[in-house]
Design a protein around this motif. Structure first.
Motif, PDB file in Angstrom:
ATOM      1  N   VAL A  18       0.837  -1.198   0.000  1.00  0.00           N
ATOM      2  CA  VAL A  18       0.000   0.000   0.000  1.00  0.00           C
ATOM      3  C   VAL A  18       0.875   1.252   0.000  1.00  0.00           C
ATOM      4  O   VAL A  18       0.613   2.217  -0.732  1.00  0.00           O
ATOM      5  CB  VAL A  18      -0.965  -0.003   1.207  1.00  0.00           C
ATOM      6  N   ARG A  19       1.930   1.239   0.805  1.00  0.00           N
ATOM      7  CA  ARG A  19       2.851   2.377   0.856  1.00  0.00           C
ATOM      8  C   ARG A  19       3.517   2.573  -0.499  1.00  0.00           C
ATOM      9  O   ARG A  19       3.628   3.701  -0.994  1.00  0.00           O
ATOM     10  CB  ARG A  19       3.898   2.156   1.952  1.00  0.00           C
ATOM     11  N   ARG A  20       3.950   1.491  -1.121  1.00  0.00           N
ATOM     12  CA  ARG A  20       4.613   1.607  -2.434  1.00  0.00           C
ATOM     13  C   ARG A  20       3.650   2.196  -3.455  1.00  0.00           C
ATOM     14  O   ARG A  20       4.031   3.050  -4.249  1.00  0.00           O
ATOM     15  CB  ARG A  20       5.130   0.245  -2.883  1.00  0.00           C
ATOM     16  N   ARG A  21       2.404   1.756  -3.441  1.00  0.00           N
ATOM     17  CA  ARG A  21       1.407   2.291  -4.370  1.00  0.00           C
ATOM     18  C   ARG A  21       1.204   3.786  -4.125  1.00  0.00           C
ATOM     19  O   ARG A  21       1.094   4.572  -5.051  1.00  0.00           O
ATOM     20  CB  ARG A  21       0.096   1.510  -4.207  1.00  0.00           C
ATOM     21  N   GLN A  22       1.142   4.190  -2.851  1.00  0.00           N
ATOM     22  CA  GLN A  22       1.005   5.604  -2.506  1.00  0.00           C
ATOM     23  C   GLN A  22       2.182   6.396  -3.063  1.00  0.00           C
ATOM     24  O   GLN A  22       2.009   7.453  -3.671  1.00  0.00           O
ATOM     25  CB  GLN A  22       0.932   5.772  -0.980  1.00  0.00           C
ATOM     26  N   ILE A  23       3.382   5.883  -2.878  1.00  0.00           N
ATOM     27  CA  ILE A  23       4.593   6.565  -3.367  1.00  0.00           C
ATOM     28  C   ILE A  23       4.544   6.697  -4.889  1.00  0.00           C
ATOM     29  O   ILE A  23       4.848   7.761  -5.439  1.00  0.00           O
ATOM     30  CB  ILE A  23       5.865   5.806  -2.910  1.00  0.00           C
ATOM     31  N   THR A  28       3.938   9.978  -9.595  1.00  0.00           N
ATOM     32  CA  THR A  28       3.318  10.149 -10.911  1.00  0.00           C
ATOM     33  C   THR A  28       2.751  11.557 -11.040  1.00  0.00           C
ATOM     34  O   THR A  28       2.976  12.253 -12.037  1.00  0.00           O
ATOM     35  CB  THR A  28       2.210   9.106 -11.117  1.00  0.00           C
ATOM     36  N   ARG A  29       2.003  11.979 -10.043  1.00  0.00           N
ATOM     37  CA  ARG A  29       1.387  13.318 -10.071  1.00  0.00           C
ATOM     38  C   ARG A  29       2.452  14.409 -10.116  1.00  0.00           C
ATOM     39  O   ARG A  29       2.364  15.337 -10.924  1.00  0.00           O
ATOM     40  CB  ARG A  29       0.492  13.510  -8.844  1.00  0.00           C
ATOM     41  N   LEU A  30       3.474  14.285  -9.290  1.00  0.00           N
ATOM     42  CA  LEU A  30       4.504  15.327  -9.238  1.00  0.00           C
ATOM     43  C   LEU A  30       5.318  15.396 -10.531  1.00  0.00           C
ATOM     44  O   LEU A  30       5.643  16.492 -11.007  1.00  0.00           O
ATOM     45  CB  LEU A  30       5.420  15.104  -8.032  1.00  0.00           C
ATOM     46  N   ILE A  31       5.636  14.246 -11.117  1.00  0.00           N
ATOM     47  CA  ILE A  31       6.387  14.259 -12.385  1.00  0.00           C
ATOM     48  C   ILE A  31       5.533  14.856 -13.493  1.00  0.00           C
ATOM     49  O   ILE A  31       6.027  15.604 -14.338  1.00  0.00           O
ATOM     50  CB  ILE A  31       6.888  12.853 -12.764  1.00  0.00           C
ATOM     51  N   SER A  40      11.332  16.537  -6.581  1.00  0.00           N
ATOM     52  CA  SER A  40      12.105  16.556  -5.344  1.00  0.00           C
ATOM     53  C   SER A  40      11.708  15.361  -4.490  1.00  0.00           C
ATOM     54  O   SER A  40      10.520  15.141  -4.232  1.00  0.00           O
ATOM     55  CB  SER A  40      11.805  17.863  -4.587  1.00  0.00           C
ATOM     56  N   MET A  41      12.687  14.602  -4.050  1.00  0.00           N
ATOM     57  CA  MET A  41      12.397  13.473  -3.161  1.00  0.00           C
ATOM     58  C   MET A  41      11.782  13.976  -1.859  1.00  0.00           C
ATOM     59  O   MET A  41      10.963  13.286  -1.255  1.00  0.00           O
ATOM     60  CB  MET A  41      13.662  12.662  -2.904  1.00  0.00           C
ATOM     61  N   GLN A  42      12.154  15.176  -1.450  1.00  0.00           N
ATOM     62  CA  GLN A  42      11.568  15.752  -0.239  1.00  0.00           C
ATOM     63  C   GLN A  42      10.065  15.965  -0.427  1.00  0.00           C
ATOM     64  O   GLN A  42       9.275  15.674   0.467  1.00  0.00           O
ATOM     65  CB  GLN A  42      12.250  17.073   0.114  1.00  0.00           C
ATOM     66  N   ASP A  43       9.676  16.452  -1.606  1.00  0.00           N
ATOM     67  CA  ASP A  43       8.249  16.661  -1.864  1.00  0.00           C
ATOM     68  C   ASP A  43       7.485  15.337  -1.882  1.00  0.00           C
ATOM     69  O   ASP A  43       6.366  15.252  -1.368  1.00  0.00           O
ATOM     70  CB  ASP A  43       8.036  17.404  -3.181  1.00  0.00           C
ATOM     71  N   VAL A  44       8.075  14.314  -2.475  1.00  0.00           N
ATOM     72  CA  VAL A  44       7.429  12.995  -2.486  1.00  0.00           C
ATOM     73  C   VAL A  44       7.275  12.505  -1.050  1.00  0.00           C
ATOM     74  O   VAL A  44       6.200  12.057  -0.641  1.00  0.00           O
ATOM     75  CB  VAL A  44       8.228  11.970  -3.323  1.00  0.00           C
ATOM     76  N   ALA A  45       8.363  12.600  -0.281  1.00  0.00           N
ATOM     77  CA  ALA A  45       8.321  12.152   1.118  1.00  0.00           C
ATOM     78  C   ALA A  45       7.262  12.923   1.902  1.00  0.00           C
ATOM     79  O   ALA A  45       6.460  12.333   2.635  1.00  0.00           O
ATOM     80  CB  ALA A  45       9.700  12.316   1.756  1.00  0.00           C
ATOM     81  N   ASP A  46       7.249  14.249   1.742  1.00  0.00           N
ATOM     82  CA  ASP A  46       6.267  15.070   2.467  1.00  0.00           C
ATOM     83  C   ASP A  46       4.837  14.665   2.131  1.00  0.00           C
ATOM     84  O   ASP A  46       3.989  14.530   3.021  1.00  0.00           O
ATOM     85  CB  ASP A  46       6.464  16.555   2.146  1.00  0.00           C
ATOM     86  N   ASP A  47       4.549  14.480   0.852  1.00  0.00           N
ATOM     87  CA  ASP A  47       3.196  14.130   0.439  1.00  0.00           C
ATOM     88  C   ASP A  47       2.775  12.737   0.915  1.00  0.00           C
ATOM     89  O   ASP A  47       1.588  12.446   1.011  1.00  0.00           O
ATOM     90  CB  ASP A  47       3.057  14.213  -1.086  1.00  0.00           C
ATOM     91  N   GLN A 108      -7.306   9.843 -19.434  1.00  0.00           N
ATOM     92  CA  GLN A 108      -6.264  10.051 -18.418  1.00  0.00           C
ATOM     93  C   GLN A 108      -5.205  11.046 -18.907  1.00  0.00           C
ATOM     94  O   GLN A 108      -4.050  10.693 -19.100  1.00  0.00           O
ATOM     95  CB  GLN A 108      -5.631   8.719 -18.017  1.00  0.00           C
ATOM     96  N   PRO A 109      -5.597  12.306 -19.086  1.00  0.00           N
ATOM     97  CA  PRO A 109      -4.649  13.288 -19.614  1.00  0.00           C
ATOM     98  C   PRO A 109      -3.413  13.474 -18.744  1.00  0.00           C
ATOM     99  O   PRO A 109      -2.325  13.729 -19.266  1.00  0.00           O
ATOM    100  CB  PRO A 109      -5.475  14.578 -19.686  1.00  0.00           C
ATOM    101  N   GLU A 110      -3.554  13.329 -17.426  1.00  0.00           N
ATOM    102  CA  GLU A 110      -2.386  13.531 -16.561  1.00  0.00           C
ATOM    103  C   GLU A 110      -1.328  12.459 -16.803  1.00  0.00           C
ATOM    104  O   GLU A 110      -0.127  12.739 -16.753  1.00  0.00           O
ATOM    105  CB  GLU A 110      -2.795  13.569 -15.085  1.00  0.00           C
ATOM    106  N   ILE A 111      -1.747  11.243 -17.119  1.00  0.00           N
ATOM    107  CA  ILE A 111      -0.793  10.170 -17.394  1.00  0.00           C
ATOM    108  C   ILE A 111      -0.170  10.362 -18.773  1.00  0.00           C
ATOM    109  O   ILE A 111       1.028  10.160 -18.967  1.00  0.00           O
ATOM    110  CB  ILE A 111      -1.471   8.787 -17.289  1.00  0.00           C
TER     111      ILE A 111
END
Length: 196
Positions: A18-23, A28-31, A40-47, A108-111
């Motif tokens: 579940v954590r891996r899917r969240q990450i 995906t959204r941030l990229i 930023s890995m910090q942004d991924v971690a924070d989210d 799925q335009p974001e993808i």
């Protein structure tokens, strides 16, 4: 005066899958918003409510995280396509597969944006997804060539390259003007000529 204690993150314990899917979803959204170089890995971690070391524990490195995101999206797209077609892709004519792909992408335009941004960035040989996109392109052309050959096309590889170029080009135009271009209708009109 004592310094304030470091801020403690709320980190609910999630099962590893579940954590891996969240990450992967957050990345995906941030990229899609910023591109790989703006990630930023910090942004991924924070989210995700993690520390950067906690994030790295799950994904290894930023480069490995990028490839994991791309492979995850490919797996989801293949599963969705198989469900939409209702039978194995090898039993479906190329035009029908292409129609299903375009309809999936239109939803799925974001993808689609994520892949378009990364594919352009990865033209640089030093990009961590350079090899991934080179393999993906070759696999797509090989697969479409086989489908075109089964469809009875005299020059199946040329048709496969034309299909790929048309899809990619229309998607870029649609991403630039989503309100002005109907991706499915534009594809359908062009495919009528391409597959004639």
């Amino acid at each position: 005066m004592n310094p304030a204690p470091p801020r403690r993150r709320d980190r609910p314990r999630l099962p590893a899958a579940v954590r891996r899917r969240q990450i992967l979803d957050v990345t995906t959204r941030l990229i899609a918003e910023r591109g790989f170089w703006g990630l930023s890995m910090q942004d991924v971690a924070d989210d995700c409510g993690l520390t950067v070391p906690g994030l790295l524990h799950h994904v290894g490195t930023k480069d490995k995280l990028l490839v994991a995101v791309l492979e995850h999206r490919d797996d989801q797209d293949h599963q969705s396509l198989a469900e939409a077609l209702g039978r194995p892709a090898g039993e479906v004519p190329l035009p029908e597969i292409c129609d299903a792909l375009v309809r999936r992408n239109a939803a799925q335009p974001e993808i689609v944006r994520l892949f378009a941004v990364l594919e352009a960035e990865s033209l640089a040989p030093g990009h961590p997804a350079h090899d991934y996109f080179a393999r993906r392109q070759q696999t797509t052309i090989t697969t479409m060539t086989g489908l075109a050959r089964a469809y009875g096309v005299p020059d199946p590889e040329t048709l496969a390259r034309q299909v790929m170029a048309l899809m990619d080009g229309l998607q870029i135009q649609w991403l630039r003007d989503p309100g002005g271009i109907d991706l499915v209708a534009t594809w359908t009109a062009a495919a009528g000529t391409l597959f004639r």
